[in-house]
Design a protein around this motif. Structure first.
Motif, short mmCIF file in Angstrom:
data_model
loop_
_atom_site.label_atom_id
_atom_site.label_comp_id
_atom_site.label_asym_id
_atom_site.label_seq_id
_atom_site.Cartn_x
_atom_site.Cartn_y
_atom_site.Cartn_z
N ASN A 137 26.21 12.73 -16.72
CA ASN A 137 25.25 13.04 -15.73
C ASN A 137 25.28 14.32 -14.88
O ASN A 137 23.99 14.93 -14.39
N HIS A 138 26.33 15.00 -15.06
CA HIS A 138 26.44 16.51 -14.28
C HIS A 138 27.02 17.25 -15.35
O HIS A 138 27.78 16.80 -16.16
N TYR A 162 17.77 21.20 -13.97
CA TYR A 162 18.37 20.77 -12.67
C TYR A 162 17.42 20.72 -11.56
O TYR A 162 16.25 21.18 -11.93
N GLU A 177 20.43 19.35 -6.53
CA GLU A 177 21.06 17.99 -6.56
C GLU A 177 22.50 18.07 -7.22
O GLU A 177 22.51 18.60 -8.34
N CYS A 178 23.53 17.47 -6.75
CA CYS A 178 24.86 17.50 -7.40
C CYS A 178 25.39 16.18 -7.19
O CYS A 178 25.06 15.22 -6.49
N TRP A 179 26.48 15.80 -8.10
CA TRP A 179 27.15 14.72 -7.76
C TRP A 179 27.97 14.86 -6.65
O TRP A 179 28.95 15.63 -6.39
N LYS A 187 23.75 18.10 -10.98
CA LYS A 187 23.22 16.99 -11.62
C LYS A 187 22.37 17.58 -12.62
O LYS A 187 21.30 18.18 -12.25
N GLU A 221 24.19 6.60 -12.64
CA GLU A 221 23.53 7.60 -11.69
C GLU A 221 22.73 8.67 -12.97
O GLU A 221 21.92 9.65 -12.36
N VAL A 222 22.56 8.22 -14.02
CA VAL A 222 21.56 8.79 -15.26
C VAL A 222 20.40 7.81 -15.19
O VAL A 222 20.65 6.68 -15.03
#
Length: 376
Positions: A137-138, A162, A177-179, A187, A221-222
């Motif tokens: 995912n990240h 990204y 965007e990040c986790w 992410k 989240e993917v």
């Protein structure tokens, strides 16, 4: 499916209900957090490394590695487990390795590619299967594509990897965007085909080393349309591979035969905690809860579920039981007789305790005088 699997008598005549893959039918998993299991090679220790047994903190290291896992294969054999799930082992700066720096390299503080292959060979020789933790995912912010993006901005060939604004900034608040909003975990953008192709190359590389499956970190989240592609690739390379998703609630959407074989069965864990550990429900309510869980899925899926009492993300089960050993023993008895694949989190078998992360990630106790022999 394998044709030579020895089946318990109760399953004969119901081959369509076998778990998938079929080898799960007689499997017990053991989860290892590598930095905390055993230090088999002090020459690769990160600096600074803390003394074994000291209190774990969010950012400290203890030197556990793949050589340590290899050296403890006799212990795993004596314990009776025949499959391992390892938390991430790819190159990353943290102790937990969920911040990948290089997907195609073993983290140097765990060893190197040869160390990995030797461990895998010896595990398989001992009849122990191995699944790896896939964190797709990240990436970490030290991942080469993200570093290039930070350095070159709109001139980077990875600007579509990204979702970000320019110029890319991390502080005081990341503009990408990040986790969970963590600037160190940007992410990946799976709408970009280059990202998809790169991750699939990574998956193919490690699957072809001979692993027996994948545990997938935060797969919800993917983009969901990625996972059927992932599955087709993995099952083509290894038809007997086991694919487990980290899904914390109802997983029916993910278990239709086109994405995962199984998920980490946290809803079952919740019921076990309520009934055995906390005694918050009676047997009728417990049975109703179990019936409801089984109704969500086919028999095949139910028997493939990754049934756990704890993990690196939860309190230790004995801690939830307030140290009352009998409650844990009853829960273990249930876990090992209920449909699905039982999973032991390292150290639970000897009575280790711990609150949530990082306390649940203590170093393994190897002094047998400190083991709870009634549990072990």
């Amino acid at each position: 499916m394998q044709q030579n699997v020895m089946l318990p008598e109760k399953t004969l005549g119901k081959l369509e209900d076998l778990p998938e893959p079929a080898w799960l039918e007689n499997t017990v998993f053991y989860q290892i957090f590598p930095d905390r299991f055993f230090n088999g090679d002090p020459t690769n220790d990160p600096s600074p490394v803390r003394p074994w047994g000291e209190k774990p903190e969010l950012f400290n290291f203890f030197g556990g590695d793949l050589a340590g896992i290899r050296k403890k294969i006799p212990y795993l054999e004596d314990l009776g487990v025949n499959a391992l799930y390892l938390n991430p082992i790819f190159d990353a700066p943290s102790n937990h390795k969920y911040d990948t720096r290089d997907y195609l390299r073993i983290s140097p503080d765990f060893g190197d590619f040869r160390t990995y292959l030797n461990m895998l060979k010896d595990l398989h020789r001992a009849g122990i299967k191995l699944i790896l933790d896939g964190v797709f995912n990240h990436t970490g912010d030290q991942f080469w594509a993200f570093r290039d993006l930070m350095r070159r901005g709109k001139g980077s060939p990875y600007q579509q990897w990204y979702n970000c604004h320019f110029p890319v900034t991390q502080f005081p608040k990341p503009n990408y965007e990040c986790w969970w909003g963590l600037e160190t975990l940007p992410k990946l953008n799976f709408a970009d085909q280059e990202v998809v192709r790169y991750i699939l190359r990574v998956v193919a590389f490690w699957t072809l080393t001979g692993i027996d499956g994948w545990r997938l970190d935060v797969p919800n989240e993917v983009r969901a349309d990625f996972w059927p592609i992932f599955r087709r690739l993995v099952k083509t390379l290894n038809p007997e591979a086991y694919i487990v998703g980290e899904i914390w609630d109802d997983a029916a959407f993910w278990l239709q035969g086109d994405k995962f074989d199984s998920v980490m069965n946290y809803p079952l864990r919740d019921l076990i905690i309520s009934f055995f550990a906390k005694k918050e429900m009676n047997a009728d309510r417990f049975d109703q809860g179990l019936t409801g869980l089984r109704a969500r899925y086919s028999e095949k899926v139910t028997r493939s579920m990754f049934n756990l009492l704890g993990s690196h993300d939860t309190q230790r089960f004995l801690t939830i039981c307030h140290g009352e050993r009998r409650r844990m023993l009853l829960a273990l008895l249930f876990l090992f007789t209920y449909p699905g694949v039982p999973v032991i989190y390292y150290g639970d078998e000897i009575g280790m305790t711990g609150e949530k992360d990082p306390d649940c990630r203590k170093t393994m106790i190897w002094d047998e005088a400190q083991w709870d022999k009634e549990l072990y």
